[in-house]
Write a protein that holds these residues in place. Sequence first.
Motif, short mmCIF file in Angstrom:
data_model
loop_
_atom_site.label_atom_id
_atom_site.label_comp_id
_atom_site.label_asym_id
_atom_site.label_seq_id
_atom_site.Cartn_x
_atom_site.Cartn_y
_atom_site.Cartn_z
N HIS A 168 21.57 0.20 -23.93
CA HIS A 168 21.26 -0.17 -25.32
C HIS A 168 19.94 -0.94 -25.55
CE1 HIS A 168 23.14 -3.90 -24.16
NE2 HIS A 168 24.35 -3.49 -24.33
N VAL A 169 18.84 -0.24 -25.33
CA VAL A 169 17.52 -0.83 -25.62
C VAL A 169 17.38 -0.93 -27.15
CG1 VAL A 169 15.02 -0.50 -25.42
CG2 VAL A 169 16.54 0.15 -23.53
N SER A 170 17.03 -2.13 -27.64
CA SER A 170 17.06 -2.37 -29.09
C SER A 170 15.69 -2.54 -29.72
CB SER A 170 17.90 -3.62 -29.38
OG SER A 170 17.23 -4.77 -28.88
N SER A 171 14.64 -2.64 -28.90
CA SER A 171 13.33 -2.96 -29.46
C SER A 171 12.24 -2.00 -28.98
CB SER A 171 12.93 -4.39 -29.06
OG SER A 171 12.74 -4.47 -27.66
N GLY A 172 11.23 -1.84 -29.82
CA GLY A 172 10.09 -1.02 -29.45
C GLY A 172 9.38 -1.57 -28.22
N GLU A 173 9.29 -2.90 -28.15
CA GLU A 173 8.62 -3.52 -27.01
C GLU A 173 9.40 -3.31 -25.71
OE1 GLU A 173 6.74 -7.74 -26.24
OE2 GLU A 173 7.47 -7.58 -28.31
N GLU A 187 10.63 -1.97 -38.05
CA GLU A 187 9.56 -1.28 -37.30
C GLU A 187 10.05 -0.80 -35.93
OE1 GLU A 187 7.02 -4.64 -37.41
OE2 GLU A 187 7.66 -5.39 -35.46
N ASN A 188 11.08 -1.47 -35.41
CA ASN A 188 11.64 -1.06 -34.12
C ASN A 188 12.36 0.28 -34.20
OD1 ASN A 188 11.24 -3.45 -32.12
ND2 ASN A 188 11.83 -4.37 -34.08
N ASN A 189 12.93 0.60 -35.37
CA ASN A 189 13.60 1.89 -35.54
C ASN A 189 12.65 3.03 -35.17
OD1 ASN A 189 15.09 0.72 -38.65
ND2 ASN A 189 15.87 0.49 -36.59
N ASP A 190 11.47 3.02 -35.78
CA ASP A 190 10.50 4.10 -35.54
C ASP A 190 10.08 4.16 -34.09
OD1 ASP A 190 10.58 4.74 -38.20
OD2 ASP A 190 8.85 3.50 -38.74
N TRP A 229 12.82 5.84 -32.11
CA TRP A 229 12.82 7.30 -32.31
C TRP A 229 11.71 7.94 -31.48
CZ3 TRP A 229 16.60 10.11 -34.16
CH2 TRP A 229 17.45 9.61 -35.15
N ALA A 230 10.54 7.31 -31.49
CA ALA A 230 9.42 7.85 -30.73
C ALA A 230 9.74 7.84 -29.23
CB ALA A 230 8.14 7.05 -31.01
N ALA A 231 10.40 6.78 -28.77
CA ALA A 231 10.75 6.68 -27.35
C ALA A 231 11.72 7.80 -26.95
CB ALA A 231 11.37 5.32 -27.05
N LEU A 232 12.59 8.20 -27.87
CA LEU A 232 13.49 9.32 -27.59
C LEU A 232 12.70 10.63 -27.53
CD1 LEU A 232 16.53 8.55 -29.93
CD2 LEU A 232 16.42 8.22 -27.46
N ALA A 233 11.84 10.82 -28.52
CA ALA A 233 11.08 12.07 -28.60
C ALA A 233 10.18 12.25 -27.38
CB ALA A 233 10.27 12.12 -29.89
N GLU A 234 9.63 11.13 -26.89
CA GLU A 234 8.71 11.19 -25.74
C GLU A 234 9.43 11.24 -24.40
OE1 GLU A 234 6.77 7.50 -26.36
OE2 GLU A 234 5.65 8.22 -28.10
N GLY A 235 10.72 10.97 -24.41
CA GLY A 235 11.46 10.98 -23.14
C GLY A 235 11.46 9.65 -22.41
N THR A 236 10.95 8.59 -23.05
CA THR A 236 11.01 7.25 -22.44
C THR A 236 12.47 6.83 -22.28
OG1 THR A 236 8.91 6.59 -23.39
CG2 THR A 236 10.44 4.82 -22.81
N LYS A 246 15.35 15.20 -40.21
CA LYS A 246 14.14 14.54 -40.70
C LYS A 246 12.93 14.78 -39.81
CE LYS A 246 16.44 11.33 -43.69
NZ LYS A 246 16.81 9.96 -44.05
N GLY A 247 13.07 15.73 -38.91
CA GLY A 247 11.92 16.13 -38.10
C GLY A 247 11.52 15.15 -37.01
N ARG A 248 12.39 14.20 -36.70
CA ARG A 248 12.04 13.26 -35.62
C ARG A 248 12.35 13.85 -34.24
NH1 ARG A 248 15.28 9.03 -39.22
NH2 ARG A 248 13.66 7.55 -39.80
N LEU A 249 13.29 14.79 -34.21
CA LEU A 249 13.68 15.44 -32.95
C LEU A 249 13.85 16.92 -33.20
CD1 LEU A 249 16.63 13.10 -31.82
CD2 LEU A 249 14.30 13.04 -30.90
N GLU A 250 13.59 17.72 -32.17
CA GLU A 250 13.94 19.14 -32.22
C GLU A 250 15.40 19.26 -31.78
OE1 GLU A 250 11.80 21.50 -33.11
OE2 GLU A 250 10.08 20.14 -33.31
#
Length: 410
Positions: free
Chosen positions: A192-197, A246-249, A252-259, A305-309
């Motif tokens: 459960h990573v909760s933050s962008g950082e 801001e952490n939500n976005d 989402w990006a971390a999921l899309a990138e595979g982080t 919403k186009g954040r993930l395929e």
Amino acid sequence: MLVLPGVIDVHTHYGLVGARGVRTADDFYQGSISAAAGGVTTVIDYADPLPGESLPEAALKRRREAEGSIVIDFSLHVVVSSFGQQDVPELAALVEQGVTSLGEIFTSHPSLKIDTEDLRLLLVKARDAGVLVTMHAEDDVLIQKAGRLLRQLGQNDKQYHGISRPIEAEVTAIKWLIEMAAELECPLYIVHVSSGEGAKAIADARRAGQLIMGETCPHYLLLSEGKYRESGAGLYIMNPPLREAENNDALWAALAEGTLQVVTTDHCSYTRQQKEASSVCFDIMPGVPGSETLLPLLYTEGVGKGRLELPQLVKLLSGNPARIFGLYPQKGIIAVGSDADMVIFDPAKEVIITAPEQHSAAGYTPFEGWKVKGYPRLTLLRGQVIFRDGQFCGERGSGRFIHARQGQLL
Ligand SMILES: [Zn+2]
């Protein structure tokens, strides 16, 4: 309709007895019915050894507790709070038993956290045994410090929950763990990573060639700290806490990138009454229900919403968790020879999420009133329909323990 592999929620706490002996409302039966309603066909729950109990004993006991009542298939992680040379043979015994992951091991929670020397030994011996260590990353020193300050100021209401467990505590713990894993050349999985950082620290480590994996949850993707200033704030208290939007976005990006490779729920269903027994942020039972809404929310907010395929969504909810936790290819894929765990998913079905429609005994949902487009019509477990248009039609105890093998490091 879409035909999807059954969802695997690798982080649930059925019948968890938390602090002060308070037990979560969903037992294996009720919790798994709620999961099945949302298209989840496998969960990984936790076995927590009692003092003096060995890891294999705890796993077997927990397995017996689930068998006979759970309605979907399951696997287990085993919690470790101390570890020495004398405990090393227990890892091989666990693997023999079909348990190949440990956790969530706490770096916070004074009563639950593991001693650093024990953790170092555990990381090395678990790696050698083919067992994955999963960690709850929040730095205890920083949490204690924030808590002391708030108590001195008399600021202990629900609205201070976020401040009492700052992002800095998560990031510090993640970096500390990554450094240790690098030095020892061990893989690691952060729950459960909760933050962008926090996600960024994992991304940096992965770019440097380290085998660090991680998950996040729908509440960290979709909700934010403002909830702690609204009425009903206590219902949103979980650890780590909700963060600034801001952490939500970033997540989402971390999921899309595979982080981050997995989305899970940390399903921990205290009732409204249990949650509202105290208004002091330090005393409120932490945790929220979530398995039932995982797939509809991720589909609506991710694919819709186009954040993930769509293939990414299937990986995050089925393929990756099955691979990482050694259930693949029995689970996590629709293929000849695999279990026919499937969801017949209607991408056009619109539903407003409300507590009375949910099957969890929690009696509330943190996503009350959310509108989703896309909902499961049928859930199949090993070819048998167990959920049809909101009705459970499976059988008590039809879920089986799945013998996990050594997982893949993604
Ligand atoms: Zn948890």
